[in-house]
Design a protein around this motif. Sequence first.
Motif, PDB file in Angstrom:
ATOM      1  N   VAL A   1     -38.919 -81.709 -87.853  1.00 21.19           N
ATOM      2  CA  VAL A   1     -39.725 -80.713 -87.154  1.00 21.19           C
ATOM      3  C   VAL A   1     -40.651 -80.031 -88.143  1.00 21.19           C
TER       4      VAL A   1
ATOM      5  N   GLY B   1     -40.556 -83.457 -81.528  1.00 20.52           N
ATOM      6  CA  GLY B   1     -41.621 -82.523 -81.172  1.00 20.52           C
ATOM      7  C   GLY B   1     -42.798 -83.178 -80.494  1.00 20.52           C
TER       8      GLY B   1
ATOM      9  N   ALA C   1     -31.588 -80.489 -87.115  1.00 15.36           N
ATOM     10  CA  ALA C   1     -33.014 -80.271 -87.341  1.00 15.36           C
ATOM     11  C   ALA C   1     -33.346 -80.297 -88.820  1.00 15.36           C
TER      12      ALA C   1
ATOM     13  N   HIS D   1     -38.674 -87.842 -84.333  1.00 13.45           N
ATOM     14  CA  HIS D   1     -39.695 -86.797 -84.233  1.00 13.45           C
ATOM     15  C   HIS D   1     -39.773 -86.304 -82.789  1.00 13.45           C
TER      16      HIS D   1
ATOM     17  N   ARG E   1     -46.730 -77.216 -78.279  1.00  9.66           N
ATOM     18  CA  ARG E   1     -45.719 -76.854 -79.279  1.00  9.66           C
ATOM     19  C   ARG E   1     -44.925 -75.623 -78.841  1.00  9.66           C
TER      20      ARG E   1
ATOM     21  N   PRO F   1     -41.769 -74.938 -82.624  1.00 12.12           N
ATOM     22  CA  PRO F   1     -41.131 -76.235 -82.401  1.00 12.12           C
ATOM     23  C   PRO F   1     -39.672 -76.265 -82.863  1.00 12.12           C
TER      24      PRO F   1
ATOM     25  N   VAL G   1     -36.261 -77.233 -80.704  1.00 13.85           N
ATOM     26  CA  VAL G   1     -35.273 -78.257 -81.077  1.00 13.85           C
ATOM     27  C   VAL G   1     -33.886 -77.651 -81.188  1.00 13.85           C
TER      28      VAL G   1
END
Length: 407
Positions: free
Chosen positions: A109, A68, A138, A66, A81, A119, A123
């Motif tokens: 995400v 984020g 992702a 994770h 974010r 976000p 990524v």
Amino acid sequence: MPERPSAAPVLLLSGARLPDGRTVDVRIGGPRIEEVGAAGSLTSPGTRLDLRGYLLLPAPAEPHAHPGTALTAMAQDPPSRRPEDVRRRATEAALLQLSHGATAVRAHVRVGGVQGLGPLEGVLAARRSLRGLTELTAVAVPPVLTGAAGADGLAALRDAVRMGAGVIGGRPDLDPDPAGHTEAVLELAAAHGRPVDLHTDGADPAALARLAALAGGFRPGVCLGPCAGLSRLPYEEAARTADRLAAAAVTVVCLPQGACPCAGLRGTPPVRLLRSAGVRVAAGSGTLRDRTNPVGRGDPLEAAYLLASQEGLSPEQAYDTVSGAARTALGLPGVRVEAGSPAELLAVRGDGLAGALSLAYSRIVVHRGRVAARTSAVREYRDSGAAASALDLPRQGRSDSGPGGGP
């Protein structure tokens, strides 16, 4: 011998120990292993890396990260974010996981809602900047996909696929219609040829059985995790659920190191029961030093250590959950230390797998045939009294570092 791409660098790993006890040389040309021979038998005009004192293993992969929220445990405010902030955290987290040995990361995400696709944008930017160092994929995870509130989630999920999300995710436990949520994810994934990764606690065996039945046989594959609720079921009920998961050919991704911000329950499902039923079990890290788990390490060897020490798996079975099974869950080819195999390798100080899982500080990571990360540790003893004599050490101390030293 596999044909080497033109101008591909050559890397010779010399004197490495394999888990079966053999000591070998490994010649790598480009992204694949060219040849494996007895120690001292291979030569190469390229770079030579002395791995005496190291155990050579297939590299781990991280199936449940994770980024984020990674590395935000000490922040006073909720994590930003904004795409640039997420890109920075995702990059730092992936590099930390690479240093531990993971040469591929599946990053979950959240999409939709107030944060929109920001976000995911961050990524995907991290993925581009990390190309050549590690593989970052992702997973787009909307919270709700049914009813009036689900329209935003569906629209965000479609946009996420167009942006470059490689996996379709979901959280059926949070949707008023879990079956409808799962059907929407599977339908979109089938239309775009994407794998599926669903967050679920697995606390309701009937709901989990329905979810498995919906996902059964889906290609290119379905992962469910972290399924901590399975450990709270009576044995017979958990065994029946395990049989249904095996029949559906889904992969269960457990998180032995701690928590997941998308799941309500902590803990590890009964991995021995799942494996005995024929369920593929992979292990991931979950959160990495965020508010859900401020001490999360993102270390696959720690996950394997916990499965061996607390869940009763053998060191070989435990390591497979973070390497072979994790790579299969991510749709990656298997890795073996043999000619033709992808050159995705981890060298750890030690002479056996059990010792490596117990105390693996020094590590060398090879991704696509190149050394992508290296971590060196020094063990030093300094004692002028009885402890040094008992250990047969010089009174001024001893330092173990470099090839052939301590872990």
